[in-house]
Motif scaffolding. Structure first.
Motif, PDB file in Angstrom:
ATOM      1  N   UNK A 104       0.976  -0.887  -0.559  1.00 12.34           N
ATOM      2  CA  UNK A 104       0.168  -0.050  -0.194  1.00 12.34           C
ATOM      3  C   UNK A 104       1.024   1.488  -0.140  1.00 12.34           C
ATOM      4  N   UNK A 105       1.782   1.848   0.707  1.00 18.27           N
ATOM      5  CA  UNK A 105       3.025   2.214   0.358  1.00 18.27           C
ATOM      6  C   UNK A 105       3.942   1.944  -0.582  1.00 18.27           C
ATOM      7  N   UNK A 106       3.886   1.539  -1.140  1.00 21.84           N
ATOM      8  CA  UNK A 106       4.944   1.233  -2.575  1.00 21.84           C
ATOM      9  C   UNK A 106       5.923   1.265  -1.902  1.00 21.84           C
ATOM     10  N   UNK A 107       6.910   0.863  -0.947  1.00 20.17           N
ATOM     11  CA  UNK A 107       8.128   0.516  -0.659  1.00 20.17           C
ATOM     12  C   UNK A 107       8.244  -0.129  -1.297  1.00 20.17           C
ATOM     13  N   UNK A 108       9.786   0.433  -2.218  1.00 18.93           N
ATOM     14  CA  UNK A 108      11.130  -0.369  -2.961  1.00 18.93           C
ATOM     15  C   UNK A 108      11.413  -1.364  -1.946  1.00 18.93           C
ATOM     16  N   UNK A 109      11.792  -2.671  -2.845  1.00 19.69           N
ATOM     17  CA  UNK A 109      12.574  -4.004  -2.143  1.00 19.69           C
ATOM     18  C   UNK A 109      14.360  -3.493  -1.274  1.00 19.69           C
ATOM     19  N   UNK A 110      13.956  -2.991  -1.983  1.00 21.73           N
ATOM     20  CA  UNK A 110      15.795  -2.519  -0.849  1.00 21.73           C
ATOM     21  C   UNK A 110      15.820  -1.578   0.081  1.00 21.73           C
ATOM     22  N   UNK A 111      14.037  -1.091   0.306  1.00 25.51           N
ATOM     23  CA  UNK A 111      14.583  -0.440   1.784  1.00 25.51           C
ATOM     24  C   UNK A 111      13.606  -1.267   2.593  1.00 25.51           C
ATOM     25  N   UNK A 112      12.546  -2.243   2.443  1.00 25.42           N
ATOM     26  CA  UNK A 112      12.060  -3.147   3.036  1.00 25.42           C
ATOM     27  C   UNK A 112      12.650  -3.362   4.569  1.00 25.42           C
ATOM     28  N   UNK A 113      13.838  -4.165   4.279  1.00 23.63           N
ATOM     29  CA  UNK A 113      14.219  -4.909   5.333  1.00 23.63           C
ATOM     30  C   UNK A 113      14.676  -3.958   6.536  1.00 23.63           C
ATOM     31  N   UNK A 114      15.238  -2.522   6.333  1.00 20.43           N
ATOM     32  CA  UNK A 114      15.023  -1.279   7.299  1.00 20.43           C
ATOM     33  C   UNK A 114      13.751  -0.994   7.925  1.00 20.43           C
ATOM     34  N   UNK A 115      12.592  -1.009   7.124  1.00 17.67           N
ATOM     35  CA  UNK A 115      11.049  -0.758   7.863  1.00 17.67           C
ATOM     36  C   UNK A 115      10.596  -1.797   8.828  1.00 17.67           C
ATOM     37  N   UNK A 116      11.101  -3.216   7.969  1.00 23.30           N
ATOM     38  CA  UNK A 116      10.480  -4.651   9.077  1.00 23.30           C
ATOM     39  C   UNK A 116      11.743  -4.189  10.283  1.00 23.30           C
ATOM     40  N   UNK A 117      13.086  -4.117   9.712  1.00 23.22           N
ATOM     41  CA  UNK A 117      13.611  -4.400  11.303  1.00 23.22           C
ATOM     42  C   UNK A 117      13.490  -2.812  12.365  1.00 23.22           C
ATOM     43  N   UNK A 118      13.475  -2.136  11.880  1.00 24.43           N
ATOM     44  CA  UNK A 118      12.709  -1.039  12.622  1.00 24.43           C
ATOM     45  C   UNK A 118      10.982  -1.495  14.086  1.00 24.43           C
ATOM     46  N   UNK A 119      10.198  -1.511  12.356  1.00 27.04           N
ATOM     47  CA  UNK A 119       9.472  -2.444  13.199  1.00 27.04           C
ATOM     48  C   UNK A 119       9.494  -2.994  14.210  1.00 27.04           C
ATOM     49  N   UNK A 120      10.307  -4.282  14.211  1.00 32.53           N
ATOM     50  CA  UNK A 120      10.716  -5.301  15.001  1.00 32.53           C
ATOM     51  C   UNK A 120      11.310  -4.438  16.266  1.00 32.53           C
ATOM     52  N   UNK A 121      11.958  -3.360  16.580  1.00 28.25           N
ATOM     53  CA  UNK A 121      12.554  -3.123  17.376  1.00 28.25           C
ATOM     54  C   UNK A 121      11.112  -2.413  18.360  1.00 28.25           C
ATOM     55  N   UNK A 122      10.496  -1.760  17.437  1.00 26.58           N
ATOM     56  CA  UNK A 122       9.346  -1.378  18.083  1.00 26.58           C
ATOM     57  C   UNK A 122       8.122  -2.160  18.840  1.00 26.58           C
ATOM     58  N   UNK A 123       7.995  -3.419  18.060  1.00 29.19           N
ATOM     59  CA  UNK A 123       7.808  -4.232  18.564  1.00 29.19           C
ATOM     60  C   UNK A 123       8.027  -5.382  19.946  1.00 29.19           C
ATOM     61  N   UNK A 124       9.603  -5.106  19.945  1.00 29.18           N
ATOM     62  CA  UNK A 124       9.573  -5.303  21.427  1.00 29.18           C
ATOM     63  C   UNK A 124       9.477  -4.432  22.297  1.00 29.18           C
TER      64      UNK A 124
END
Length: 352
Positions: A104-124
C-alpha cells in the motif's frame, strides 16, 4: 520491577545477559542493513533464518536440560517451546498484514528490510511493556486469567468466522491517518530517512509512515500474543525470550516465504484452534485457583483440571502440522481462481 521480573527461572544476571545479547544482535542487524540497504537474496535470508531458529532450539534445549523447575515454570523447556511456536505461528499470520502495508505504501524492495527491522525493534519494546504489565496483573489478581481466556476465545471465534478474508480488509489506523493529514510530508523516498529538511522545513517521509504503521499494527498484535503465551507459561523470562526469538526471525521469514503465505489457506482456522485451546486452558486454570467471591463462594473449583504443558505442546505442534499440510495439499489442487475465492485476490509478491 524486581517483584515482577525477579520471580523467574532466570536470575537478575541472566536477565541482564539476555538483554545485552539481544540488544547486540539487533544493533548488528541494524548497522549491517543501514550500511547497505538492499533486497536480500534467498541464500542470505535462509542462512539468517536458520541461525535464529537454531539459536531458539539450542536455547530451549538448554532450558529443558539445565533450568531448575520453578513455581511459575515447572517445566521451563517445554513451556518455552510451546510459547515460541505459538508466537511464531501468530507472527506468520501477521506477515499477511505486513505484505499489504508494504504494497500500500509502495515501499521499494531494497528499503523493506530497514522498515521491518525498525518495526521489529518497536515491537520488542512494546511487547516488553505488555509483558511487565501482564506479569504484574497476574501476580496481584489471579482472576485476570478469566479475562485473558475470554479474550482469546473471542479472538478465536473472530478468526474462525472471518477466515482469511480479514487480511484484505486492512485499513490504516487513526494515528497513521492523523499523521498523514496533519504532519508536513514529502512523497519522495529519501533512502531510509524518517525525516528530511527541505527549504528550512522538516518533513516526514514515506518511510516514517511505514514504520509508524508497522509499529502500531504490532501493538494490536500484542493484544493477542501476550495473553496467549501467558496461558502457556507464567514466567516473564520465558514469555520475553519466546517473543524475542519469534520476532528476530520475522524479517527473514518475510522475504523467504513470500508467496507461500498465499497457500496457507487454513492458517487462520489453525490459529483459531490454538487461541481457543489456550483460552479454555486459561479459564480452567482460573477456575482451579478461583478467588472471585461470586464464583463457587470464592473457593477453587476442584473439578477444573490444569491442562499439563506436555498436552499443550502436543496440541500446538499437532495443530500447526495439520494446518500447514492440509493448506498446502488443498491449495496445490486448486486453480488460481479457486484460491482467490478462499484467500482473496492474489497479490504479486515480486511487485511488493
Amino acid at each position: 520491577m524486581n517483584a515482577v521480573l525477579g520471580d523467574s527461572v532466570a536470575s537478575p544476571t541472566v536477565w541482564i545477559v539476555t538483554l545485552v545479547v539481544t540488544t547486540g544482535l539487533l544493533l548488528i542487524d541494524l548497522l549491517v542493513i543501514a550500511r547497505r540497504p538492499h533486497e536480500p537474496t534467498m541464500a542470505e535470508v535462509s542462512r539468517h533464518l536458520a541461525f535464529f531458529i537454531g539459536l531458539a532450539v539450542v536455547f530451549g534445549l538448554g532450558l529443558w536440560f539445565f533450568a531448575e523447575p520453578h513455581e511459575l515454570s515447572p517445566h521451563p523447556g517445554p513451556e518455552f517451546f510451546a510459547g515460541w511456536l505459538t508466537e511464531y505461528s501468530l507472527s506468520i499470520d501477521n506477515l499477511f498484514i505486513f505484505i499489504i502495508i508494504m504494497n500500500s505504501f509502495a515501499v521499494p524492495r531494497k528499503y523493506q528490510q530497514t522498515a521491518l527491522m525498525i518495526g521489529i525493534v518497536l515491537a520488542l519494546i512494546m511487547r516488553a511493556i505488555f509483558i511487565v504489565v501482564g506479569a504484574a496483573a497476574i501476580n496481584e489478581f489471579s482472576w485476570v486469567f478469566y479475562i485473558f481466556g475470554l479474550f482469546l476465545m473471542y479472538t478465536a471465534w473472530k478468526l474462525a468466522k472471518e477466515g482469511s478474508e480479514d487480511e484484505d480488509e486492512y485499513e490504516e489506523n487513526r494515528l497513521v491517518r492523523f499523521a498523514e493529514k496533519h504532519l508536513p510530508a514529502t512523497k519522495e523516498w529519501n533512502g531510509t530517512k524518517l525525516v528530511v529538511k527541505e527549504n528550512g522545513k522538516r518533513l516526514i517521509t514515506p518511510m516514517f509512515l511505514v514504520v509508524l504503521t508497522l509499529g502500531t499494527t504490532d501493538l494490536l498484535f500484542a493484544l493477542d500474543s501476550i495473553p496467549a503465551i501467558y496461558g502457556l507459561t507464567r514466567d516473564p523470562y520465558l514469555v520475553f525470550t519466546a517473543n524475542i526469538f519469534a520476532l528476530m526471525g520475522l524479517r527473514q521469514l518475510y522475504f523467504l516465504i513470500g508467496g507461500l503465505l498465499q497457500r496457507l489457506i487454513y492458517l487462520s482456522y489453525g490459529l483459531a484452534v490454538l487461541l481457543g485451546f489456550i483460552g479454555v486452558k486459561l479459564i480452567l486454570h482460573a477456575m482451579h485457583e478461583n478467588e472471585l467471591p461470586f464464583i463457587n463462594g470464592g473457593e477453587p473449583i476442584s473439578w477444573a483440571p490444569d491442562i499439563p504443558i506436555w498436552l499443550s505442546l502436543l496440541v500446538i505442534v499437532g495443530t500447526l502440522a495439520v494446518t500447514a499440510v492440509l493448506s498446502l495439499w488443498v491449495s496445490s489442487r486448486m486453480s488460481d481462481s479457486e484460491q482467490d475465492a478462499v484467500t482473496g485476490p492474489r497479490r504479486d509478491w515480486e511487485d511488493g
